[in-house]
Motif scaffolding. Structure first.
Motif, PDB file in Angstrom:
ATOM      1  N   LEU A   1      20.453  -8.351 -10.513  1.00 39.80           N
ATOM      2  CA  LEU A   1      19.228  -8.551  -9.757  1.00 39.80           C
ATOM      3  C   LEU A   1      18.674  -7.164  -9.444  1.00 39.80           C
ATOM      4  O   LEU A   1      19.303  -6.385  -8.744  1.00 39.80           O
ATOM      5  N   HIS A   2      17.497  -6.849 -10.001  1.00 39.94           N
ATOM      6  CA  HIS A   2      16.892  -5.530  -9.803  1.00 39.94           C
ATOM      7  C   HIS A   2      15.731  -5.675  -8.820  1.00 39.94           C
ATOM      8  O   HIS A   2      14.713  -6.304  -9.115  1.00 39.94           O
ATOM      9  N   LEU A   3      15.903  -5.093  -7.632  1.00 35.55           N
ATOM     10  CA  LEU A   3      14.921  -5.184  -6.552  1.00 35.55           C
ATOM     11  C   LEU A   3      14.133  -3.885  -6.446  1.00 35.55           C
ATOM     12  O   LEU A   3      14.690  -2.800  -6.634  1.00 35.55           O
ATOM     13  N   ASN A   4      12.847  -3.999  -6.098  1.00 35.04           N
ATOM     14  CA  ASN A   4      11.972  -2.831  -6.073  1.00 35.04           C
ATOM     15  C   ASN A   4      11.235  -2.697  -4.747  1.00 35.04           C
ATOM     16  O   ASN A   4      10.536  -3.616  -4.317  1.00 35.04           O
ATOM     17  N   ASP A   5      11.419  -1.541  -4.114  1.00 34.85           N
ATOM     18  CA  ASP A   5      10.723  -1.157  -2.887  1.00 34.85           C
ATOM     19  C   ASP A   5      11.016  -2.102  -1.722  1.00 34.85           C
ATOM     20  O   ASP A   5      11.812  -3.029  -1.820  1.00 34.85           O
ATOM     21  N   TRP A   6      10.353  -1.848  -0.574  1.00 35.28           N
ATOM     22  CA  TRP A   6      10.738  -2.541   0.655  1.00 35.28           C
ATOM     23  C   TRP A   6      10.463  -4.041   0.594  1.00 35.28           C
ATOM     24  O   TRP A   6      11.158  -4.828   1.248  1.00 35.28           O
ATOM     25  N   HIS A   7       9.457  -4.459  -0.188  1.00 33.64           N
ATOM     26  CA  HIS A   7       9.034  -5.866  -0.182  1.00 33.64           C
ATOM     27  C   HIS A   7      10.154  -6.812  -0.605  1.00 33.64           C
ATOM     28  O   HIS A   7      10.161  -7.978  -0.209  1.00 33.64           O
ATOM     29  N   THR A   8      11.086  -6.315  -1.427  1.00 29.49           N
ATOM     30  CA  THR A   8      12.173  -7.174  -1.925  1.00 29.49           C
ATOM     31  C   THR A   8      13.536  -6.770  -1.370  1.00 29.49           C
ATOM     32  O   THR A   8      14.540  -7.412  -1.677  1.00 29.49           O
TER      33      THR A   8
ATOM     34  N   LEU B   1      -3.232  -7.517  -1.262  1.00 26.66           N
ATOM     35  CA  LEU B   1      -1.789  -7.725  -1.402  1.00 26.66           C
ATOM     36  C   LEU B   1      -1.045  -7.522  -0.094  1.00 26.66           C
ATOM     37  O   LEU B   1      -0.195  -8.326   0.278  1.00 26.66           O
ATOM     38  N   TYR B   2      -1.367  -6.424   0.598  1.00 29.36           N
ATOM     39  CA  TYR B   2      -0.587  -6.057   1.783  1.00 29.36           C
ATOM     40  C   TYR B   2      -1.428  -5.920   3.048  1.00 29.36           C
ATOM     41  O   TYR B   2      -0.889  -5.841   4.146  1.00 29.36           O
ATOM     42  N   GLY B   3      -2.753  -5.870   2.917  1.00 26.48           N
ATOM     43  CA  GLY B   3      -3.624  -5.626   4.057  1.00 26.48           C
ATOM     44  C   GLY B   3      -4.470  -4.402   3.795  1.00 26.48           C
ATOM     45  O   GLY B   3      -4.086  -3.515   3.035  1.00 26.48           O
ATOM     46  N   HIS B   4      -5.617  -4.335   4.433  1.00 23.62           N
ATOM     47  CA  HIS B   4      -6.553  -3.252   4.150  1.00 23.62           C
ATOM     48  C   HIS B   4      -6.243  -1.976   4.921  1.00 23.62           C
ATOM     49  O   HIS B   4      -6.717  -0.898   4.574  1.00 23.62           O
ATOM     50  N   SER B   5      -5.473  -2.049   5.969  1.00 26.16           N
ATOM     51  CA  SER B   5      -5.140  -0.853   6.750  1.00 26.16           C
ATOM     52  C   SER B   5      -3.794  -0.310   6.299  1.00 26.16           C
ATOM     53  O   SER B   5      -3.046  -0.949   5.561  1.00 26.16           O
ATOM     54  N   GLU B   6      -3.476   0.900   6.770  1.00 26.35           N
ATOM     55  CA  GLU B   6      -2.187   1.503   6.447  1.00 26.35           C
ATOM     56  C   GLU B   6      -1.035   0.677   7.023  1.00 26.35           C
ATOM     57  O   GLU B   6       0.059   0.659   6.477  1.00 26.35           O
ATOM     58  N   GLU B   7      -1.289  -0.020   8.132  1.00 23.82           N
ATOM     59  CA  GLU B   7      -0.224  -0.806   8.770  1.00 23.82           C
ATOM     60  C   GLU B   7       0.044  -2.110   8.029  1.00 23.82           C
ATOM     61  O   GLU B   7       1.131  -2.667   8.108  1.00 23.82           O
ATOM     62  N   GLY B   8      -0.957  -2.621   7.319  1.00 21.13           N
ATOM     63  CA  GLY B   8      -0.788  -3.876   6.600  1.00 21.13           C
ATOM     64  C   GLY B   8      -0.988  -5.085   7.505  1.00 21.13           C
ATOM     65  O   GLY B   8      -1.242  -4.968   8.701  1.00 21.13           O
ATOM     66  N   TYR B   9      -0.857  -6.279   6.930  1.00 23.15           N
ATOM     67  CA  TYR B   9      -0.975  -7.505   7.710  1.00 23.15           C
ATOM     68  C   TYR B   9       0.156  -7.582   8.736  1.00 23.15           C
ATOM     69  O   TYR B   9       1.289  -7.185   8.471  1.00 23.15           O
ATOM     70  N   GLU B  10      -0.162  -8.137   9.905  1.00 23.85           N
ATOM     71  CA  GLU B  10       0.824  -8.219  10.981  1.00 23.85           C
ATOM     72  C   GLU B  10       2.014  -9.098  10.621  1.00 23.85           C
ATOM     73  O   GLU B  10       3.110  -8.910  11.145  1.00 23.85           O
ATOM     74  N   ASP B  11       1.808 -10.065   9.744  1.00 27.16           N
ATOM     75  CA  ASP B  11       2.902 -10.976   9.384  1.00 27.16           C
ATOM     76  C   ASP B  11       3.485 -10.669   8.003  1.00 27.16           C
ATOM     77  O   ASP B  11       4.043 -11.548   7.351  1.00 27.16           O
ATOM     78  N   ASN B  12       3.390  -9.406   7.554  1.00 25.38           N
ATOM     79  CA  ASN B  12       3.976  -9.043   6.257  1.00 25.38           C
ATOM     80  C   ASN B  12       5.483  -9.263   6.223  1.00 25.38           C
ATOM     81  O   ASN B  12       6.051  -9.509   5.155  1.00 25.38           O
ATOM     82  N   ASP B  13       6.130  -9.181   7.390  1.00 23.97           N
ATOM     83  CA  ASP B  13       7.569  -9.448   7.418  1.00 23.97           C
ATOM     84  C   ASP B  13       7.852 -10.882   7.006  1.00 23.97           C
ATOM     85  O   ASP B  13       8.710 -11.146   6.153  1.00 23.97           O
TER      86      ASP B  13
ATOM     87  N   ALA C   1       8.538   6.624   1.971  1.00 24.58           N
ATOM     88  CA  ALA C   1       7.642   6.657   3.133  1.00 24.58           C
ATOM     89  C   ALA C   1       7.282   5.255   3.619  1.00 24.58           C
ATOM     90  O   ALA C   1       6.862   5.085   4.766  1.00 24.58           O
ATOM     91  N   TYR C   2       7.434   4.260   2.756  1.00 27.72           N
ATOM     92  CA  TYR C   2       7.117   2.880   3.119  1.00 27.72           C
ATOM     93  C   TYR C   2       8.416   2.068   3.106  1.00 27.72           C
ATOM     94  O   TYR C   2       8.916   1.682   2.059  1.00 27.72           O
ATOM     95  N   GLN C   3       8.951   1.827   4.324  1.00 31.42           N
ATOM     96  CA  GLN C   3      10.309   1.298   4.441  1.00 31.42           C
ATOM     97  C   GLN C   3      10.394  -0.158   4.879  1.00 31.42           C
ATOM     98  O   GLN C   3      11.476  -0.735   4.859  1.00 31.42           O
ATOM     99  N   GLY C   4       9.281  -0.759   5.263  1.00 32.20           N
ATOM    100  CA  GLY C   4       9.335  -2.124   5.776  1.00 32.20           C
ATOM    101  C   GLY C   4       9.914  -2.155   7.170  1.00 32.20           C
ATOM    102  O   GLY C   4      10.976  -2.740   7.394  1.00 32.20           O
ATOM    103  N   LEU C   5       9.221  -1.538   8.114  1.00 28.49           N
ATOM    104  CA  LEU C   5       9.670  -1.476   9.511  1.00 28.49           C
ATOM    105  C   LEU C   5       8.989  -2.567  10.329  1.00 28.49           C
ATOM    106  O   LEU C   5       7.758  -2.689  10.305  1.00 28.49           O
TER     107      LEU C   5
END
Length: 469
Positions: free
Chosen positions: A131-138, A97-109, A162-166
């Motif tokens: 509109l109900h949005l959940n966590d950084w992904h949305t 879904l997001y990548g296997h490392s803690e950093e995630g895929y480089e193009d998750n943005d 802790a996971y903010q979408g930086l």
């Protein structure tokens, strides 16, 4: 009232943690009272045939950041809930879904910007009251909706601060964010772009998944650098305790179990324990069984577990862990498993195995460093398994120290600081309780009677939605 519920993962279609469980449970219950549509990406891992997911025939093109992206929509229903899936090759065609490392895929943005822009397009085409949005992904969706001038009310839920979408500042252009928003008062965060700030700042209401966590994140200790920004927006911040789907997690009907049982007849729990020990090729079915189910990351208390595990395993108990996470924890735990007969380790995540473990276990170990809510402790109590937790966040709201002649939902073992001696004292207290079968069964029965259902959570969200309208 029409609600669009957006999440990066919804069980059973795709799951990496509790976000998927609560997304399904909450949207399903709300759908029994208002008109709900849930929306998520159509990841490669989702079995379209199994879930009867079909194309809606609606495809369109999104343009932002100087490029265009082809979007196709799919849909299915689950227990009466309509779920819309967003397909784009860049967003969906990945191994995880997001990548296997803690950093995630480089193009998750860019991946999740495609998802957010698609949500906005859907809101443009078919008006929703909420509109109900959940966590950084949305979270970026909230800013995009405001820029578009839509009147839809927005609720934004922080599941884990802790996971903010930086992302780097250069991400602004390719994700279609107007450069005017790169200010400290909006999305700028120490020279980077912070998607969670976009959600917090542009939502009409912000929620967290437990009352205690809503208070904790306003402090530097738990605020992850956003405590000041959250205090600025604290008037729209509310803590609503998550709940569990009591139909999905029901030991009296659970098809994953070798024997079913209930609070009035718990014989099946011993059958489940004996069966589980045979499955993992252990013979100590008379010893107390402690389990851990979750991610192998610092937040979940892995440092404390590894520091304490040698001493813990000298005690008359069996400890079984199920989860996945950082390699350093895998390696450390694997070394222990190779030399200790009363420790069993299962890497990865297996939903059926998790249900068997909840049913077989006597105690759930959940020593989280911080915990926005946590669902495991609620599921454990539903299955007559007593939690042992660190006093933080949602664990503080749901688990109370066992005190003679005092009953508070739910009951377990609570230690106040992340210290080895306090953790092991709680382990010893649990072993002592195990030796008192009458008291053990009394607490099991009491906890199984407690109401941690998603129904209570849904009522609070309905009140919030109505207040915005």
């Amino acid at each position: 009232m029409k609600l669009l519920f957006a999440s990066a993962e919804i069980s059973p279609f795709a799951k990496s943690g509790g976000l998927a469980d609560i997304s399904l449970a909450l949207s399903k219950v709300l759908n029994g009272r208002i008109d709900v549509t849930a929306i998520m990406p159509l990841y490669r891992c989702i079995d379209k045939t199994h879930y009867d997911i079909c194309s809606t025939g609606d495809s369109f093109n999104l343009s932002f950041g100087g490029l265009s992206y082809d979007i196709e929509l799919f849909t299915t229903t689950i227990d009466g809930l309509k779920v819309v899936f967003v397909y784009n090759e860049l967003l969906c065609e990945r191994d995880s879904l997001y990548g296997h490392s803690e950093e995630g895929y480089e193009d998750n943005d860019l991946r999740f910007a495609i998802f957010c822009h698609t949500i906005v397009e859907i809101v443009k085409r078919d008006f929703f009251d909420i509109l109900h949005l959940n966590d950084w992904h949305t979270a970026l969706t909230a800013l995009l909706v405001r820029d578009t001038g839509l009147s839809t009310k927005i609720v934004y839920t922080i599941h884990n601060l802790a996971y903010q979408g930086l992302f780097p500042k250069s991400s602004m252009v390719r994700t279609g964010i107007d450069p005017k928003h790169f200010r400290m008062e909006e999305v700028e965060f120490y020279g980077e772009v912070n998607w969670m700030k976009a959600g917090i700042g542009n939502a009409d209401a912000v929620t967290t998944v437990s009352p205690s966590y809503a208070v904790e994140i306003l402090t530097p200790e738990f605020g992850c650098g956003l405590d000041g920004y959250l205090r600025l927006h604290s008037e729209k911040l509310t803590g609503i305790l998550n709940g569990i789907d009591t139909k999905l997690f029901d030991p009296s009907t659970d098809p994953a179990l070798p024997a079913t049982y209930s609070k009035t007849s718990k014989r099946g729990k011993m059958v489940c324990k004996k069966s589980f020990f045979r499955e993992i090729e252990m013979e100590q079915s008379t010893l107390p069984l402690f389990i851990f189910i979750g991610r192998f990351v610092e937040q979940k208390g892995l440092e404390l577990i590894i520091e304490s595990i040698e001493e813990m395993l000298k005690r008359p108990l069996v400890f079984v862990m199920l989860g996945d996470g950082e390699n350093k924890y895998h390696s450390a735990l694997q070394k222990v498993a190779q030399k200790k007969f009363n420790f069993h380790l299962h890497f990865g995540y297996d939903e059926t195995l998790a249900h068997k473990m909840y049913a077989a276990a006597d105690f759930l170990v959940m020593p989280s460093l911080f915990e926005p809510c946590g669902l495991n402790q609620m599921v454990a109590m539903r299955y007559g398994t007593i939690p042992l937790v660190h006093k933080t966040g949602g664990l503080k709201d749901t688990i109370h120290q066992i005190i003679p002649r005092k009953r508070v939902c739910g009951m377990g073992f609570v230690f106040n600081k992340m210290k080895k001696d306090l953790f092991l004292q709680s382990i010893d207290s649990a072993i002592k309780l195990y030796g008192n079968r009458r008291k053990l069964n009394s607490i099991r029965t009491f906890n199984m009677s407690c109401d941690f259902s998603i129904q209570k959570c849904a009522k609070e969200y309905l009140k919030l939605y109505e207040s915005l309208l």
